[in-house]
Design an enzyme around this catalytic site. Structure first.
Site, PDB file in Angstrom:
ATOM      1  N   GLY A  34       0.871  -1.184   0.000  1.00 54.77           N
ATOM      2  CA  GLY A  34       0.000   0.000   0.000  1.00 54.77           C
ATOM      3  C   GLY A  34       0.894   1.215   0.000  1.00 54.77           C
ATOM      4  N   ASP A 253       7.586   5.111  -3.064  1.00 56.83           N
ATOM      5  CA  ASP A 253       7.112   5.379  -1.692  1.00 56.83           C
ATOM      6  C   ASP A 253       8.303   5.571  -0.757  1.00 56.83           C
ATOM      7  OD1 ASP A 253       4.606   4.832  -2.814  1.00 56.83           O
ATOM      8  OD2 ASP A 253       4.765   2.712  -2.287  1.00 56.83           O
TER       9      ASP A 253
HETATM   10  O1  KDG Z   1       3.636   1.931  -4.532  1.00 57.45           O
HETATM   11  C1  KDG Z   1       3.657   0.565  -4.383  1.00 57.45           C
HETATM   12  C2  KDG Z   1       2.210   0.190  -4.482  1.00 57.45           C
HETATM   13  O2  KDG Z   1       1.913  -0.041  -5.822  1.00 57.45           O
HETATM   14  C3  KDG Z   1       1.759  -0.974  -3.716  1.00 57.45           C
HETATM   15  O3  KDG Z   1       2.269  -1.028  -2.432  1.00 57.45           O
HETATM   16  C4  KDG Z   1       0.273  -1.157  -3.726  1.00 57.45           C
HETATM   17  O4  KDG Z   1      -0.800   0.852  -3.014  1.00 57.45           O
HETATM   18  C5  KDG Z   1      -0.624   0.049  -3.870  1.00 57.45           C
HETATM   19  C6  KDG Z   1      -1.325   0.232  -5.123  1.00 57.45           C
HETATM   20  O5  KDG Z   1      -2.487   0.645  -5.047  1.00 57.45           O
HETATM   21  O6  KDG Z   1      -0.772   0.005  -6.198  1.00 57.45           O
END
Ligand code: KDG
Length: 311
Positions: A34, A253
């Site tokens: 996330g 992130d």
């Molecule tokens: O930024 C990495 C994200 O792609 C992963 O953790 C999942 O939040 C996410 C998404 O919605 O793609």
């Protein structure tokens, strides 16, 4: 006092351990993913006080998310467990080496239930920074309302508002994302994104002066090429650290976490870029969205060079 509040959908991730197609069977590993919680973990590892909120299902996937975030020292006291929707799932694989593929199972998930009541209570204890992403507004009407209300309230409370565009084509078409995210960009003090993502919210021909009006800072993530920060006082560019790439998902992130961490430490833009590129490098050089992110103690490791043994 909380340093950073962030919210959004955290999913359970199931990642293939080996390179190749899933259809022949695969060993899989369970974790969480996330964009916002990745940033939260990156900041907490560097010693900042972070709150994450969002909705998870009343299932073991929801439990693993909350347990993991708590174990990382993140305040989840206001996260909500909803009884009638499942925690979202994300499958991550490398169909061929160095090419990652992500598949979502998140339609009508618990995470889509986030609403302004939840984010409003999470903001009651005023954070120094509110960090949101362009993923959350794509999830549902109430999620978009939550983001808009939180950004407006945080600005009114004097918090710094950070937005990572994080365009996800699997969630919505570019024209809809652009139309929805433009007003949110107006509510942001710092905007992170790739060149394409920044264009999504400014339009192709926008000049730097209009993008950085009112002191807004634009941080362009350029992958292997490092990053560039655009401000009304000039542009700052930094190359990426040279590290072996094993997994790029989550690197953006990690970069944001490093940048915001340096900002919280009162460092200037060049030093923010330096830390952002360092945390991004830790992410690409390790497996998992967040597992390899550095603690304060490990942060200087990159300066030791590669192919060395530290004794
Ligand atoms: O930024 C990495 C994200 O792609 C992963 O953790 C999942 O939040 C996410 C998404 O919605 O793609």
């Amino acid at each position: 006092m909380i340093d950073v509040l962030t919210f959004g959908e955290t999913l359970v991730s199931i990642t293939a351990s080996d390179i190749g197609p899933l259809m022949v069977g695969a060993r899989m590993q369970l974790s969480i993913a996330g964009a916002e919680s990745n940033v939260a973990i990156g900041l907490a590892r560097l010693g900042h006080r972070v709150r994450w909120t969002g909705c998870v299902g009343n299932d073991e996937f929801g439990e693993i998310i909350l347990r993991t975030l708590r174990a990382e020292g993140i305040d989840t006291t206001l996260a909500r467990t909803v009884p009638d929707a499942p925690t979202a799932l994300m499958i991550k694989q490398q169909p061929i080496g160095q090419l990652s593929k992500v598949t979502y199972f998140r339609t009508n998930s618990a995470g889509t239930r986030i609403d302004p009541d939840l984010t409003g209570s999470a903001l009651a204890e005023h954070p120094k920074i509110l960090h949101v992403t362009g993923i959350t507004p794509a999830l549902s009407e109430s999620a978009l309302e939550a983001v808009t209300a939180a950004m407006t309230a945080a600005t009114a409370n004097g918090a710094h508002v950070s937005l990572d565009v994080n365009y996800r084509s699997a969630l919505w078409p570019a024209d809809k994302a652009s139309k929805t995210l433009r007003p949110l960009a107006e509510l942001s003090d710092t905007i992170f994104g790739s060149t394409g993502e920044i264009e999504l919210i400014t339009g192709k021909d926008a000049d730097v002066a209009s993008m950085t009006a009112n002191g807004r800072v634009i941080v362009v993530k350029e992958g292997d090429d490092g990053a560039t920060v655009l401000t009304d006082g000039g542009q700052f560019k930094r190359g990426a650290f040279e590290v072996p790439t094993v997994d790029t998902v989550g690197a953006g992130d990690a970069f944001v976490a490093g940048y915001l961490s340096a900002q919280l430490d009162g460092l200037d833009i060049k030093e923010r870029l330096e830390r952002a590129c360092a945390t991004g490098a830790f992410s690409v050089a390790t497996h998992g969205d967040w597992e390899g992110l550095p603690t304060r103690r490990n942060l200087p490791l990159l300066n030791r060079g590669l192919n060395v043994t530290i004794r």
